[in-house]
Design an enzyme around this catalytic site. Structure first.
Site, PDB file in Angstrom:
ATOM      1  N   LYS A   1     -15.951  35.219   0.488  1.00 62.68           N
ATOM      2  CA  LYS A   1     -14.925  35.741  -0.411  1.00 62.68           C
ATOM      3  C   LYS A   1     -15.333  35.649  -1.889  1.00 62.68           C
ATOM      4  CE  LYS A   1     -11.080  34.764   2.720  1.00 62.68           C
ATOM      5  NZ  LYS A   1      -9.668  34.341   2.782  1.00 62.68           N
TER       6      LYS A   1
ATOM      7  N   TYR B   1      -6.457  43.605   5.475  1.00 63.79           N
ATOM      8  CA  TYR B   1      -5.489  42.535   5.774  1.00 63.79           C
ATOM      9  C   TYR B   1      -4.115  43.087   6.165  1.00 63.79           C
ATOM     10  CZ  TYR B   1      -8.526  38.661   4.347  1.00 63.79           C
ATOM     11  OH  TYR B   1      -9.517  37.714   4.279  1.00 63.79           O
TER      12      TYR B   1
ATOM     13  N   ASN C   1     -10.383  30.649  -0.394  1.00 66.82           N
ATOM     14  CA  ASN C   1     -10.865  29.686   0.612  1.00 66.82           C
ATOM     15  C   ASN C   1     -12.260  30.008   1.153  1.00 66.82           C
ATOM     16  OD1 ASN C   1     -10.079  31.798   2.210  1.00 66.82           O
ATOM     17  ND2 ASN C   1      -8.817  30.599   3.602  1.00 66.82           N
TER      18      ASN C   1
ATOM     19  N   HIS D   1     -13.877  34.136   5.400  1.00 70.69           N
ATOM     20  CA  HIS D   1     -12.935  34.632   6.409  1.00 70.69           C
ATOM     21  C   HIS D   1     -13.684  34.741   7.726  1.00 70.69           C
ATOM     22  CE1 HIS D   1     -10.118  37.217   8.556  1.00 70.69           C
ATOM     23  NE2 HIS D   1     -11.155  37.972   8.869  1.00 70.69           N
TER      24      HIS D   1
ATOM     25  N   GLU E   1     -12.855  44.450  12.632  1.00 70.99           N
ATOM     26  CA  GLU E   1     -13.307  44.075  11.288  1.00 70.99           C
ATOM     27  C   GLU E   1     -14.774  44.439  11.065  1.00 70.99           C
ATOM     28  OE1 GLU E   1      -9.937  40.586  10.776  1.00 70.99           O
ATOM     29  OE2 GLU E   1     -12.048  39.983  10.858  1.00 70.99           O
TER      30      GLU E   1
HETATM   31  P1  CMP Z   1      -8.198  34.401   5.992  1.00 67.33           P
HETATM   32  O1  CMP Z   1      -8.845  33.658   7.088  1.00 67.33           O
HETATM   33  O2  CMP Z   1      -9.032  35.346   5.205  1.00 67.33           O
HETATM   34  O3  CMP Z   1      -6.940  35.207   6.576  1.00 67.33           O
HETATM   35  C1  CMP Z   1      -5.814  35.522   5.791  1.00 67.33           C
HETATM   36  C2  CMP Z   1      -5.850  34.895   4.443  1.00 67.33           C
HETATM   37  O4  CMP Z   1      -4.620  34.811   3.772  1.00 67.33           O
HETATM   38  C3  CMP Z   1      -6.260  33.429   4.574  1.00 67.33           C
HETATM   39  O5  CMP Z   1      -7.613  33.345   4.956  1.00 67.33           O
HETATM   40  C4  CMP Z   1      -5.915  32.874   3.224  1.00 67.33           C
HETATM   41  O6  CMP Z   1      -6.935  33.038   2.259  1.00 67.33           O
HETATM   42  C5  CMP Z   1      -4.729  33.738   2.844  1.00 67.33           C
HETATM   43  N1  CMP Z   1      -3.509  32.921   2.889  1.00 67.33           N
HETATM   44  C6  CMP Z   1      -2.959  32.353   3.963  1.00 67.33           C
HETATM   45  N2  CMP Z   1      -1.840  31.675   3.611  1.00 67.33           N
HETATM   46  C7  CMP Z   1      -1.724  31.821   2.271  1.00 67.33           C
HETATM   47  C8  CMP Z   1      -0.787  31.368   1.323  1.00 67.33           C
HETATM   48  N3  CMP Z   1       0.253  30.593   1.686  1.00 67.33           N
HETATM   49  N4  CMP Z   1      -0.976  31.728   0.040  1.00 67.33           N
HETATM   50  C9  CMP Z   1      -2.019  32.516  -0.308  1.00 67.33           C
HETATM   51  N5  CMP Z   1      -2.944  32.994   0.548  1.00 67.33           N
HETATM   52  C10 CMP Z   1      -2.785  32.640   1.827  1.00 67.33           C
END
Ligand code: CMP
Length: 131
Positions: free
Chosen positions: A3, A43, A106, A109, A120
């Site tokens: 990311k 998403y 984070n 993904h 995906e």
């Molecule tokens: P990812 O595995 O990419 O799948 C969906 C993404 O949404 C997740 O990782 C997080 O980065 C994001 N996400 C999930 N919960 C929250 C939240 N409460 N606030 C902001 N982003 C979120």
């Protein structure tokens, strides 16, 4: 996907090293940037979630690395390797524990099922780009 936060702070190499050392084979890889529209479409399953707008803004804020990985039991093993979505809850030694800054930023993904991995993968790569 690596990311925008992890790409911006120079963590591509470290993350790919962990992925290789965990036994994943990279079968396709691309450095690119998502438009807001493309991030929204990637998403789409989270469209109704309160964090969707933030997620789309963030995922289109800078370049990312998209890759297709291959391994026995790849989905489950990759989720183990990356750790919990919230890095404060991720286990020691996981990619998110080491590289993630927050639940939104984070670092990586991973697909949550074989079916979504197919969807995906097709989002980023045509059949010809895989080998
Ligand atoms: P990812 O595995 O990419 O799948 C969906 C993404 O949404 C997740 O990782 C997080 O980065 C994001 N996400 C999930 N919960 C929250 C939240 N409460 N606030 C902001 N982003 C979120």
């Amino acid at each position: 996907m690596i990311k925008p936060d992890a790409v911006a702070n120079g963590s591509i190499g470290g993350i790919l090293k962990m992925i290789n050392e965990a036994g994943f084979r990279i079968v396709a890889m691309k450095y690119t940037k998502l438009s807001a529209e493309a991030a929204g479409s990637f998403y789409e399953v989270h469209k109704e979630r309160p964090f969707y707008g933030e997620l789309v803004d963030y995922m289109s804020s800078g370049p990312i690395v998209a890759a297709i990985l291959e391994k026995e039991n790849a989905v489950a093993d990759f989720r183990k390797l990356i750790g919990a979505t919230d890095p404060t809850k991720a286990e020691e030694g996981t990619i998110r524990k080491i590289y993630a800054k927050s639940i939104a930023a984070n670092a990586v993904h991973g697909s949550d099922s074989d079916e979504n991995a197919e969807i995906e993968g097709n989002f980023y790569f045509s059949g010809l780009e895989r080998f």
